[in-house]
Write a protein that holds these residues in place. Structure first.
Motif, PDB file in Angstrom:
ATOM      1  N   TYR A 103       0.836  -1.202   0.000  1.00  0.00           N
ATOM      2  CA  TYR A 103       0.000   0.000   0.000  1.00  0.00           C
ATOM      3  C   TYR A 103       0.870   1.251   0.000  1.00  0.00           C
ATOM      4  O   TYR A 103       1.872   1.310   0.700  1.00  0.00           O
ATOM      5  N   TRP A 105       1.742   5.429  -1.922  1.00  0.00           N
ATOM      6  CA  TRP A 105       1.614   6.352  -3.034  1.00  0.00           C
ATOM      7  C   TRP A 105       2.591   6.190  -4.178  1.00  0.00           C
ATOM      8  O   TRP A 105       2.278   6.547  -5.295  1.00  0.00           O
ATOM      9  N   SER A 136      -6.478   6.481   3.422  1.00  0.00           N
ATOM     10  CA  SER A 136      -7.151   7.761   3.198  1.00  0.00           C
ATOM     11  C   SER A 136      -8.622   7.693   3.567  1.00  0.00           C
ATOM     12  O   SER A 136      -9.140   8.546   4.268  1.00  0.00           O
ATOM     13  N   HIS A 627       3.282  12.945   2.737  1.00  0.00           N
ATOM     14  CA  HIS A 627       3.582  11.847   3.663  1.00  0.00           C
ATOM     15  C   HIS A 627       5.060  11.888   4.036  1.00  0.00           C
ATOM     16  O   HIS A 627       5.563  12.930   4.452  1.00  0.00           O
TER      17      HIS A 627
HETATM   18 MO   LIG Z   1      -4.322   9.215   1.833  1.00  0.00          MO
END
Ligand SMILES: [Mo]
Ligand SMILES: Nc1nc2c(c(=O)[nH]1)N[C@H]1C(S)=C(S)[C@@H](COP(=O)(O)OP(=O)(O)OC[C@H]3O[C@@H](n4cnc5c(=O)[nH]c(N)nc54)[C@H](O)[C@@H]3O)O[C@H]1N2
Ligand SMILES: Nc1nc2c(c(=O)[nH]1)N[C@H]1C(S)=C(S)[C@@H](COP(=O)(O)OP(=O)(O)OC[C@H]3O[C@@H](n4cnc5c(=O)[nH]c(N)nc54)[C@H](O)[C@@H]3O)O[C@H]1N2
Length: 755
Positions: A103, A105, A136, A627
């Motif tokens: 998981y 980005w 999210s 992040h």
């Molecule tokens: Mo997110």
């Protein structure tokens, strides 16, 4: 001819001298974050060569991940090790023992999206255990299809800023519309729209009410009122607003009858006919900390003119996080403005740049993922549970499942030591698998916690196509600099592994990067044409550098059509209507997520009698980076007094705790502790502290040294329905740090030794 590159934080122009990056001239509010990516890319913190943890090489099953030195090896040796280990685990335990959720980005660029590459690669080998949903919108994604429509459908229907400026008179915003979060869009923000949008609202005299613990969540917009409420109490506030609307008989009975189901049950609950407690303004005042008078007055203001109720995504990143999303929709349904321009509800204005983009959309270039032959999955935030409790049962969205037994974890894109809660627990869980493989660009905690680390290129070091269906452009992302060190593209790494495992033609289809780019682009052309956009030939696109589709109109949203005719355009819910009561969810029998929106006390909040001196910790999205990405950049580090993350704290709490601005503090609870620097500010309400996420996890003896809030947050599911992340439900204590600060090691390389 100008060259461009796309990133999550915007489009930038690439200038040959240097080379250097400058903001895209069409972007009126460019994000500074991306201007730092070139420097950050060349940082000494890059993973420059493949590296293997010494203990793993020696075949020891130690519990020392994250503590042992690494041995740097040649690419061929590293690839042999990975290929052999994948083969061994598949032969001995089957593909169900491989966790490939990965998981997170990664970087912009449609072809080199590393998570997609990993999934495609593992699928060619027979599959992997996957993860579903997101950090999210963990609760939101599971809830929304039951009550309105899938999350992405709902988000795509958000009115644009022009429509809001023209029609909306009152915006009631739970959690704000924070400018810092709207810098970003997955896959590539284009023109940054929030600041201009808020200015438009301000110019038109639209009233904006920021309901939440932090004034900075609405920075401008003209006529802004801050109405502070305790974190995680939004549902109570919404219920009291609903109560006021009911006692004033202002609910839109016709809309509730024709477009909704189950309103009566909700009304009975609000009035106290189910549990004996009317959810009135004085009830909500005790819970939220707002005054009963203001709540009552607000209940008369909403709906008396065109009103948009918005909730930011953080609201559902909490214990019982389904409830505020469901409740805001129920309240909007009562006001009867859903589907009218500028009215109804919005989810996540400000959460990313794309909310409020209503232009034409099409599915852009997409790498096919193949088929996953393994059925086992986890809700994404249950990773530590999975590793610690193989075979245990878990509930999810109406069914029971079992955690698989994982021997090998493979990650390429995403940083679990950024995103997960209760990181001390994750460190413990991370010792369980036999092997952990990571493709990384930087020696962050995620790389340091792995057994085999393979150096990956960044977007600036490879050719790719930048595109997001939520923005109005496509970018030819031509390589800007040569790869740093021995870094390779994730695609090339997987292809080299596929060759060793005999699946190369299946994985690569015998195409190189350029052939893939052209193929994926050509496949997107007919889809674009359907949306009324004629894409030029690939070569023209590649020469031109940027295609701009701004101004193409989208068809009316599904909510607009549903409003006009619920029979002709039913919603994809069981009833075809908005479900204020959901038979289906009620049938799941979850005590923590029943059939209609309810107030539940969160497991941790400052309203609980036991909380004493504790403060509510909000761990929000960081303003100076995405992040953990680019945390080592000069922009991010300049925002850190003493090199540690600032902790916003109200002056009254600071006085009580004997703290001055810039004092180092210890933030702690039963789960962990970290060091931060006090930022004394009245922008947070008393009783609340705020420590943004993103400081690279830097565990020391008994304390995290950098200010990473995830050593404090709880690894507690939002509910049995969604099992979503609930990071915003967290109490902490704060005290002054005395004595010297421990050395920061977040930005040092691991120890390298010879085998
Ligand atoms: Mo997110
Ligand atoms: N306490 C708390 N925790 C939270 C949140 C919160 O609000 N509070 N928010 C949550 C949310 S919403 C999210 S989305 C998550 C975000 O969590 P993540 O998405 O996991 O965080 P990132 O830092 O973006 O991780 C991306 C990683 O991928 C690497 N990477 C980038 N590009 C590439 C590439 O091309 N190839 C490879 N191999 N690697 C690459 C980067 O170096 C980085 O380590 O965090 C969640 N965690
Ligand atoms: N600069 C930057 N932008 C980002 C990201 C990033 O890392 N950096 N990450 C992106 C990602 S992955 C996502 S999912 C989105 C997330 O978007 P959001 O979820 O909207 O972002 P957050 O910053 O977590 O939360 C927004 C605000 O909600 C408030 N808040 C928190 N809890 C509560 C509550 O219980 N009640 C109320 N009323 N308010 C509350 C906090 O004050 C916080 O500032 O942001 C995206 N945008």
């Amino acid at each position: 001819m100008t060259r461009y590159t796309a990133s999550h934080w915007g489009i930038y122009e690439v200038h040959e001298t240097g080379p250097s990056l400058r903001p895209w001239r069409e972007d009126r509010d460019p994000s500074p974050i991306g201007l730092h990516m070139l420097d950050a890319t060349r940082s000494d913190l890059r993973v420059k060569r493949p590296a293997v943890r010494l203990g793993w090489l020696e075949g020891k099953r130690t519990r020392a991940r994250g503590k042992e030195p690494f041995v740097q090896v040649e690419w061929d040796e590293a690839l042999d090790l990975v290929a052999n280990e994948l083969q061994r685990v598949r032969d001995t335990h089957g593909n169900e023992a491989i966790f490939g959720g990965s998981y997170g980005w990664a970087s912009a660029g449609r072809f080199h999206h590393s998570v997609g590459q990993l999934h495609r690669f593992l699928n060619t080998l027979g599959g992997y255990v996957r993860s579903v949903d997101s950090y999210s919108l963990g609760a939101g994604r599971v809830l929304l299809p039951h009550i309105v429509a899938p999350m992405d459908t709902v988000l795509a229907a958000s009115d644009d800023w022009d429509t809001l400026a023209e029609h909306t008179r009152l915006v009631v915003s739970f959690g704000g519309m924070p400018h810092k979060s709207a810098q970003i869009d997955p896959g590539g923000a284009g023109r940054h729209r929030l600041r201009g949008g808020m200015e438009q609202l301000g110019n038109r005299g639209v009233r904006v009410i920021n309901i939440g613990p932090c004034s900075e969540d609405v920075e401008q917009g003209g006529n802004v009122e801050w109405l502070p409420i305790r974190p995680n109490t939004d549902t109570a506030m919404m219920l009291a607003l609903a109560h006021g609307v009911i006692v004033d008989r202002r609910q839109d009975r016709a809309f509730l009858r024709t477009h909704c189901v189950g309103y009566e049950k909700f009304e009975a609950y609000v009035l106290g006919r189910i549990d004996g407690t009317p959810k009135d303004a004085s009830w909500a005042a005790r819970i939220t900390g707002a005054s009963a008078e203001r709540i009552r007055a607000l209940s008369k203001e909403i709906g008396s003119e065109r009103t948009l109720l918005t909730a930011t995504w953080s609201l559902q990143r909490s214990h019982h996080g389904e409830q505020p999303f469901w409740c805001v929709i129920a309240l909007a349904a009562m006001l009867g403005q859903i589907g009218l321009p500028g009215g109804g509800f919005g989810l996540g204005y400000g959460a990313t740049n794309s909310i409020g983009y209503r232009g034409a959309r099409f599915e852009g270039p997409t790498l096919p993922q193949g088929r996953n032959a393994v059925g086992a999955f986890i809700p994404v935030a249950r990773i530590a549970d999975m590793l610690l409790e193989p075979g245990a049962a878990f509930d999810y969205n109406g069914a029971r499942h079992q955690y698989p037994s994982i021997k090998l974890v493979y990650w390429a894109g995403g940083n679990p030591f950024h995103h997960h809660q209760d990181l001390n627990r994750l460190v413990h869980a991370w010792q369980r698998p036999e092997t952990i493989i990571a493709h990384e660009q930087f020696w962050n905690a995620h790389a340091k916690m792995a057994d085999i680390v393979l150096p990956a290129t960044t977007t600036l070091e490879r050719d790719d196509i930048g595109f997001s269906s939520r923005e109005a452009h496509m970018v030819a992302m031509r390589r800007v600099i040569e790869p740093v060190g021995e870094a390779r593209d994730d695609f090339d790494i997987f292809n080299a592994l596929a060759q060793r495992l005999g699946v190369s033609s299946v994985f690569s289809e015998d195409r190189d990067t350029n052939a893939w780019l052209k193929k994926l682009y050509d496949e997107a052309r007919p889809r674009a044409a359907k949306a009324g956009i004629a894409l030029p030939s690939f070569d023209t696109f590649w020469q031109q550098g940027l295609l701009d589709f701004a101004g193409r109109e989208a068809p009316p949203s599904f909510l607009r059509r549903f409003r006009e005719s619920p029979e002709a355009h039913p919603l994809p819910t069981p009833s075809g209507k908005i479900e204020i009561f959901s038979e289906r969810m009620a049938s799941f029998g979850y005590e923590d997520c029943p059939g209609y929106p309810c107030w539940f006390e969160p497991a941790e909040w400052t309203g609980s009698k036991s909380s004493g001196e504790e403060l509510h910790l909000l761990s929000d999205q960081p303003a100076t980076k995405l992040h953990s990405q680019l945390d080592h950049s000069t922009l991010s580090r300049a925002a850190r007094p003493h090199g540690r993350e600032p902790l916003s704290i109200h002056p009254s709490d600071a006085v009580r705790l004997g703290l001055n601005d810039h004092d180092p503090v210890r933030v702690f609870n039963a789960r962990g502790a970290c060091i931060a620097i006090a930022r004394v500010t009245a922008t947070v309400m008393p009783g609340v502290v705020k420590l943004s996420t993103g400081a690279w996890f830097d565990p020391g003896d008994d304390i995290e040294k950098h200010g990473n809030p995830n050593v404090l947050t709880a690894d507690r599911p939002a509910s049995k329905l969604s099992q979503g992340c609930s990071a915003q439900t967290c109490l902490v204590s704060v005290e002054r740090w005395h004595g010297p600060l421990p050395d920061l090691t977040a930005f040092t390389l691991p120890e390298f030794v010879q085998a």
